[in-house]
Design an enzyme around this catalytic site. Structure first.
Site, PDB file in Angstrom:
ATOM      1  N   LYS A 122     -18.470  13.353  40.597  1.00 65.46           N
ATOM      2  CA  LYS A 122     -17.084  13.652  40.243  1.00 65.46           C
ATOM      3  C   LYS A 122     -16.117  12.764  41.020  1.00 65.46           C
ATOM      4  O   LYS A 122     -15.175  12.195  40.468  1.00 65.46           O
ATOM      5  CB  LYS A 122     -16.807  15.131  40.506  1.00 65.46           C
ATOM      6  N   LYS A 178      -9.177  10.410  50.379  1.00 67.16           N
ATOM      7  CA  LYS A 178     -10.501  11.012  50.176  1.00 67.16           C
ATOM      8  C   LYS A 178     -11.326  10.205  49.179  1.00 67.16           C
ATOM      9  O   LYS A 178     -12.542  10.019  49.356  1.00 67.16           O
ATOM     10  CB  LYS A 178     -10.360  12.461  49.701  1.00 67.16           C
ATOM     11  N   SER A 197     -11.293  18.220  46.662  1.00 67.97           N
ATOM     12  CA  SER A 197     -11.251  16.773  46.420  1.00 67.97           C
ATOM     13  C   SER A 197     -11.037  16.556  44.929  1.00 67.97           C
ATOM     14  O   SER A 197     -11.961  16.753  44.128  1.00 67.97           O
ATOM     15  CB  SER A 197     -12.554  16.114  46.877  1.00 67.97           C
TER      16      SER A 197
END
Length: 299
Positions: free
Chosen positions: A242, A174, A99
């Site tokens: 993140k 995502k 990701s």
């Protein structure tokens, strides 16, 4: 054992998510070439070919999967010393299940395609539980032909597999997923902290809510974690930090306001500052508990 023709598959990154994902490919009868930090875990140490570098994986395999934590890690695995690019030959395909930054992904894809190879970004959702159960949701970006080439392999790892668009669009999807998950975790955490501090039994509140319109997978799985205080990582706070940083960076570039996402990102930051960065992202509730000076349940 699968009845499909065995293929030479590379897999780089045998961590919490990567190991079970690669394990399903091994169980399906494919020949695996693997590379990971540290010692390769079982069953790969005995049943796969362990390679010293990603370059060697790419030389041996026809389709190479990558599952590492962040954008710089993917760049290093692809193009750094001993990276995948140095071992590729025309016709091979790279599938990145990490990701990472959608913009960087588009650039990575162009570089791999310039070598005469295919590229699919295929980030996953479902956490460690989904990886082990082969029930991951997989969001793909890439050319139709490359997607069709790798889909039978993705089918071994997930159940909801969608080609969203071109290279990078899987990563966009995502990021959207991580926004929704983070906001749901925050909502469940606020509700349970509120209920507990008001004197209600949070377990029974959760049970009642599961029968109504507020029911969700987050309330079911992470609500239970918050009540039972089981914060061993399926997906770490640090990784969700993140992902929300990617959301905020992308939103800034697009001129889009994401006020609720910004709030969830700050809660993630607070959790990390409290020392819970390596806990499951359901531990987001700890930041809310700290502000309320009241835990959902005692540890």
């Amino acid at each position: 054992m699968s009845t499909t023709t065995p293929q030479k598959i590379g897999f780089i990154g045998l961590g919490i998510m990567g190991a079970p994902m690669a394990g399903h490919l091994l169980e399906a009868g494919h020949q695996l070439f693997v590379n990971t930090h540290g010692k390769a875990p079982e069953p790969f140490a005995s049943k796969a070919t362990v390679c010293l570098t990603a370059t060697e994986v790419a030389r041996q395999a026809d389709i190479i999967f990558v599952m590492v934590p962040d954008t710089p890690d993917v760049e290093l695995v692809l193009f750094g010393e001993g990276g995948i690019a140095a071992g590729l030959s025309k016709g091979k395909t790279v599938v990145d299940c990490s990701s990472i930054d959608p913009v960087a992904t588009k650039g990575f894809g162009k570089k791999i395609e310039a070598l005469g190879c295919g590229y699919v970004d295929a980030p996953v959702s479902g956490g460690e539980v989904g990886a082990k159960a082969a029930s991951l949701t997989i969001m793909c970006g890439g050319r139709d032909a490359e997607f069709e080439k790798v889909k039978p392999l993705l089918d071994k790892m997930g159940k909801n597999i969608t080609l969203v668009g071109g290279i990078g669009d899987g990563q966009v999807c995502k990021v959207a997923n991580q926004i929704i998950v983070a906001l749901n975790i925050a909502a469940v955490g606020e509700a349970l902290v509120f209920a507990s501090k008001a004197g209600a039994d949070p377990a029974k509140v959760r049970q009642a809510l599961m029968g109504g319109f507020a029911a969700s997978r987050i309330l079911e799985v992470h609500g239970e974690r918050m009540i039972k205080r089981t914060f061993a990582p399926g997906f770490r706070i640090a990784l969700h930090q993140k992902d929300l940083n990617l959301a905020m960076q992308s939103a800034r570039a697009l001129g889009v306001a994401l006020p609720q996402t910004a709030g969830a990102a700050q809660l993630m930051n607070a959790c990390a500052a409290l020392g819970h960065g390596q806990s499951d992202h359901s531990a987001l509730v700890r930041a809310l508990e700290a502000m309320a000076q009241h835990p959902v349940q005692p540890d």
